[in-house]
Design a protein around this motif. Structure first.
Motif, short mmCIF file in Angstrom:
data_model
loop_
_atom_site.label_atom_id
_atom_site.label_comp_id
_atom_site.label_asym_id
_atom_site.label_seq_id
_atom_site.Cartn_x
_atom_site.Cartn_y
_atom_site.Cartn_z
N ALA A 214 0.84 -1.19 0.00
CA ALA A 214 0.00 0.00 0.00
C ALA A 214 0.88 1.24 0.00
N ASP A 215 0.42 2.30 -0.63
CA ASP A 215 1.15 3.57 -0.58
C ASP A 215 0.38 4.59 0.24
N SER A 216 0.96 5.75 0.39
CA SER A 216 0.33 6.79 1.22
C SER A 216 -0.73 7.57 0.47
N HIS A 217 -1.01 7.16 -0.77
CA HIS A 217 -2.02 7.84 -1.57
C HIS A 217 -3.31 7.03 -1.68
N GLY A 218 -3.42 5.99 -0.87
CA GLY A 218 -4.66 5.22 -0.83
C GLY A 218 -4.72 4.01 -1.73
N GLN A 219 -3.65 3.74 -2.47
CA GLN A 219 -3.65 2.59 -3.36
C GLN A 219 -3.15 1.35 -2.63
N VAL A 220 -3.88 0.25 -2.74
CA VAL A 220 -3.51 -1.02 -2.11
C VAL A 220 -3.62 -2.12 -3.16
N VAL A 221 -2.58 -2.94 -3.28
CA VAL A 221 -2.61 -4.06 -4.22
C VAL A 221 -2.11 -5.31 -3.52
N HIS A 222 -2.34 -6.46 -4.14
CA HIS A 222 -1.72 -7.70 -3.69
C HIS A 222 -0.86 -8.24 -4.82
N LEU A 223 0.18 -8.98 -4.44
CA LEU A 223 1.07 -9.60 -5.42
C LEU A 223 0.96 -11.12 -5.31
N PHE A 224 -0.28 -11.58 -5.15
CA PHE A 224 -0.61 -13.00 -5.18
C PHE A 224 -0.15 -13.71 -3.90
N GLU A 225 -0.29 -14.99 -3.90
CA GLU A 225 -0.15 -15.74 -2.66
C GLU A 225 1.07 -16.66 -2.67
N ARG A 226 1.45 -17.10 -1.47
CA ARG A 226 2.52 -18.07 -1.27
C ARG A 226 1.97 -19.19 -0.39
N ASP A 227 2.44 -20.40 -0.60
CA ASP A 227 2.10 -21.51 0.29
C ASP A 227 3.30 -21.77 1.18
N CYS A 228 3.08 -21.69 2.48
CA CYS A 228 4.15 -21.88 3.47
C CYS A 228 3.78 -22.98 4.45
N SER A 229 3.12 -24.03 3.95
CA SER A 229 2.57 -25.05 4.83
C SER A 229 3.63 -25.92 5.50
N VAL A 230 4.74 -26.19 4.81
CA VAL A 230 5.72 -27.13 5.35
C VAL A 230 6.55 -26.41 6.41
N GLN A 231 6.34 -26.82 7.66
CA GLN A 231 6.93 -26.12 8.80
C GLN A 231 7.45 -27.10 9.84
N ARG A 232 8.43 -26.63 10.62
CA ARG A 232 8.83 -27.34 11.84
C ARG A 232 8.90 -26.31 12.95
N ARG A 233 8.42 -26.71 14.13
CA ARG A 233 8.32 -25.81 15.27
C ARG A 233 7.55 -24.54 14.90
N HIS A 234 6.53 -24.68 14.05
CA HIS A 234 5.69 -23.56 13.62
C HIS A 234 6.49 -22.53 12.82
N GLN A 235 7.65 -22.90 12.32
CA GLN A 235 8.44 -22.01 11.47
C GLN A 235 8.60 -22.63 10.09
N LYS A 236 8.59 -21.79 9.07
CA LYS A 236 8.55 -22.26 7.69
C LYS A 236 9.88 -22.87 7.27
N VAL A 237 9.80 -23.88 6.41
CA VAL A 237 10.98 -24.61 5.93
C VAL A 237 11.15 -24.41 4.43
N ILE A 238 10.10 -24.71 3.68
CA ILE A 238 10.08 -24.49 2.23
C ILE A 238 8.81 -23.73 1.89
N GLU A 239 8.97 -22.65 1.12
CA GLU A 239 7.83 -21.87 0.67
C GLU A 239 7.76 -21.91 -0.85
N GLU A 240 6.58 -21.70 -1.38
CA GLU A 240 6.45 -21.69 -2.84
C GLU A 240 5.38 -20.69 -3.26
#
Length: 670
Positions: A215-241
């Motif tokens: 988001a910028d300070s002029h009111g524009q908000v965008v998304h740059l798509f999603e990531r899958d971060c399901s593979v985790q150990r100790r609730h911390q991510k290991v491999i993301e895609e």
């Protein structure tokens, strides 16, 4: 745009920010603690200023000192990276008060999302779906136990003020709630200065899907798509895609629109990540919002072609976002594997040690290495044990995954234990390749991902043997070249022996199996015949100066890496890496043993809790002591019933790996 910025961080994120700044012509100021004086980020930046001793609270978390350096160096802005002060509203406000731009969201947005409880209330009002749970102020065990009973076990306890898996506990039974709550609150207080927790329904076999927003300070908000971060150990991510596999365009659009709504609800500015948990039906729920750049941002950059750090700098300078939503798209698939100094076979305990050798895959449009360490650096107990992020990209998931496996086979670290072998097994697992993933993936497939040590492969042992033979030959030839008597038999490389077969005997210790291996190498005109334990192979090869071994084993051409550190050999071939020790079998068994009945430190760290005293009766499984190092806690438990004879350390003491912590005299618990 800025002329000069200060990077208030260390390691790979500091190096990452410096690279973008250099490309944009922005001068950079590094800050460093005493042990980081020769670190990569210090050498990369235009200036580097000391900020204190090793302890983060006295250096990288020293707000006053960092702002002082920014003023004295003339930096117009501070980039906090991630971790440390990146989500500290007090620091963001102090920067603003000092007339220095904080490259991140306004402090009000950080505060709004900094409390998970408050964040969920805001999201509920904005119509963002939430997981059933309790996010209120009553923190009593009685009340939280009643909540857990109402929503049903299993439940998840989470630190209200933080993230990264700190202060998080899964509880499956009512009788385990009290101990889990105590541990979560203690860890939350230590990590975030706030012991408050929230409690939620634990979804079975969920996926962790997050959306990159800007988001910028002029009111524009965008998304740059999603990531899958399901593979985790100790609730911390290991491999993301990225993108998340298996999402259709309707659900992908819904994810993005929901994340944008969440950012708008708090008047967000800058880079942020809205994290969701998704069940098997595809329904998703808000988890939290990270008000900073994420560790896994490179996978988003790889598929979108955007430089998110450059976006941060533009937005912080008051400029508009460089792209509207309609112009944003993604191409191909990317993976990020986090290379850590840790022992996967010992519950992923952090490891320490000096990096004696470091070999990484060659970078290209398909392969990217983000790192903040180099050969000779020390992995210490003071900071996160990440060595590097290995990022790969290709046109589709399968091809990108093949690239990841190849790159992992070329990533070699000598001097500390790493998770590279574990990552290679994970990337090769059939269910991971088929995208059958959830947050319990590692535990579900524990047997395949963390197998018992198996017999060393003939190719690996042959590579180690051939390396030693060729190394000795090369040294002898060099001595002959510089000797006054180059024809002396002492410079010979043929293994010649009087009245006998020309051979050499080597003794290796396979550290994975604690097994002695006696290898006999017979010299032949065209190479060697290598024998051990009933195996017999013909081998020949060429040893390169960088440790690469080109070999033929029974006529098959193979490549291996063999790196030597003293008597330790690290051998890597395909996706398998093994450590062998050259040793004298007559000297085996001479090391002092730890006193029987003692409990030893599995890692270096600090004692944060001592739950027993001399004379106490304990039962098997009782929590005796708690250690903390590298952002994680480890509970030392009794391995049998008995009586505490000795407690060697007190709360606040530093301990080394292998240090006896307590001594227990076996016996019945009272």
């Amino acid at each position: 745009m800025f002329d000069k910025i200060l990077i208030a961080n260390r390691g790979e994120i500091a190096c990452r920010v410096e690279r973008t700044c250099r490309r944009l012509g922005i001068r950079t100021v590094a800050v460093y603690s005493e042990p980081d004086s020769q670190a990569m980020h210090v050498k990369a930046c235009d200036e580097a200023w000391p900020i204190g001793p090793a302890a983060a609270r006295e250096s990288y978390l020293n707000q006053a000192r960092i702002i002082e350096v920014a003023r004295e160096s003339g930096a117009q802005a501070i980039h906090p990276g991630y971790g440390f002060l990146s989500e500290n509203a007090e620091f963001a406000r102090a920067c603003r008060d000092a007339g220095i731009v904080f490259i991140g969201p306004p402090p009000e947005a950080i505060e709004a999302m900094g409390s998970k409880s408050a964040a969920k209330a805001i999201m509920a009002e904005a119509g963002v779906p939430l997981v059933p749970g309790y996010h209120g102020e009553d923190q009593s065990l009685q009340h939280l136990a009643a909540v857990a009973e109402e929503i049903g076990y299993p439940v998840l306890i989470k630190a209200s003020a933080g993230g990264g898996g700190k202060g998080m506990r899964r509880v499956d039974r009512p009788e385990d709630l009290a101990e889990a709550l105590k541990g979560a609150q203690r860890e939350a207080a230590a990590a975030f200065g706030d012991a408050r927790v929230l409690i939620e329904k634990y979804l079975l076999q969920p996926r962790h899907v997050e959306v990159q927003v800007f988001a910028d300070s002029h009111g524009q908000v965008v998304h740059l798509f999603e990531r899958d971060c399901s593979v985790q150990r100790r609730h911390q991510k290991v491999i993301e895609e990225a993108p998340a596999p298996g999402l259709d365009e309707v659900r992908r659009r819904h994810f993005g629109e929901t994340a944008v709504a969440a950012a708008r609800a708090i008047g967000y500015v800058g880079a942020g990540t809205v994290e969701f948990i998704m069940d098997g039906r595809g329904d998703f729920y808000f988890m939290e919002m990270n008000t900073r750049l994420q560790v896994e941002h490179p996978v988003t950059e790889m598929i979108t072609g955007q430089d998110l750090v450059a976006w941060q700098l533009q937005v912080a300078a008051g400029q508009s976002l460089p792209c509207e939503q309609s112009r944003l798209s993604f191409n191909g698939h990317a993976f990020e594997a986090r290379i850590y100094a840790e022992d996967a076979d010992r519950e992923f305990l952090p490891a320490t040690g000096a990096i004696r050798h470091l070999r990484t895959p060659e970078e290209s449009p398909h392969v990217r290495i983000d790192t903040g360490v180099q050969e000779g650096d020390e992995i210490s107990v003071h900071y996160d044990p990440m060595i590097a992020k290995l990022v790969v990209w290709d046109q589709d998931r399968e091809t990108a995954l093949n690239r990841l496996q190849t790159a992992l086979s070329e990533f070699i670290v000598v001097g500390t234990t790493t998770n590279v072998n574990f990552l290679a097994r994970l990337a090769a697992h059939p269910d991971f390749r088929a995208a059958r993933i959830d947050t319990g993936f590692i535990e579900t497939h524990r047997g395949a991902l963390l197998p018992a040590p198996r017999e060393i492969s003939p190719a690996l042992l042959a590579a180690a043997t051939l390396h030693e033979l060729l190394r000795v030959d090369r040294e002898n030839l060099e001595r002959a070249r510089t000797s006054a008597d180059p024809h002396s038999p002492w410079h010979g490389t043929s293994g010649w022996q009087l009245n006998g077969d020309s051979h050499r005997t080597l003794h290796f210790l396979d550290t994975a199996q604690d097994l002695d291996l006696k290898v006999i190498a017979h010299y032949r005109d065209d190479g060697f015949v290598i024998e051990w334990a009933g195996h017999r192979h013909r081998a020949r090869g060429h040893l390169h100066a960088d440790g690469r071994l080109r070999m033929q084993l029974d006529g098959v051409h193979l490549d291996a890496w063999v790196l030597r550190d003293g008597q330790r050999l690290t051998v890597a071939m395909s996706a398998e890496t093994r450590e062998l020790m050259l040793h004298d079998p007559l000297a085996a068994g001479m090391d002092d043993e730890v006193k029987e009945g003692s409990l030893v430190a599995p890692m270096p760290g600090m004692v944060v809790a001592v739950n027993v005293k001399v004379g106490d009766h304990v039962s098997e499984g009782d929590a005796l002591m708690v250690l903390e190092a590298m952002k994680m806690e480890y509970v030392v438990s009794a391995f049998n019933d008995g009586v505490v004879e000795t407690v060697y350390f007190n709360e606040g003491d530093q301990v080394s790996e292998g240090s006896p912590l307590l001594a227990i005299r076996p016996g019945d618990a009272a």
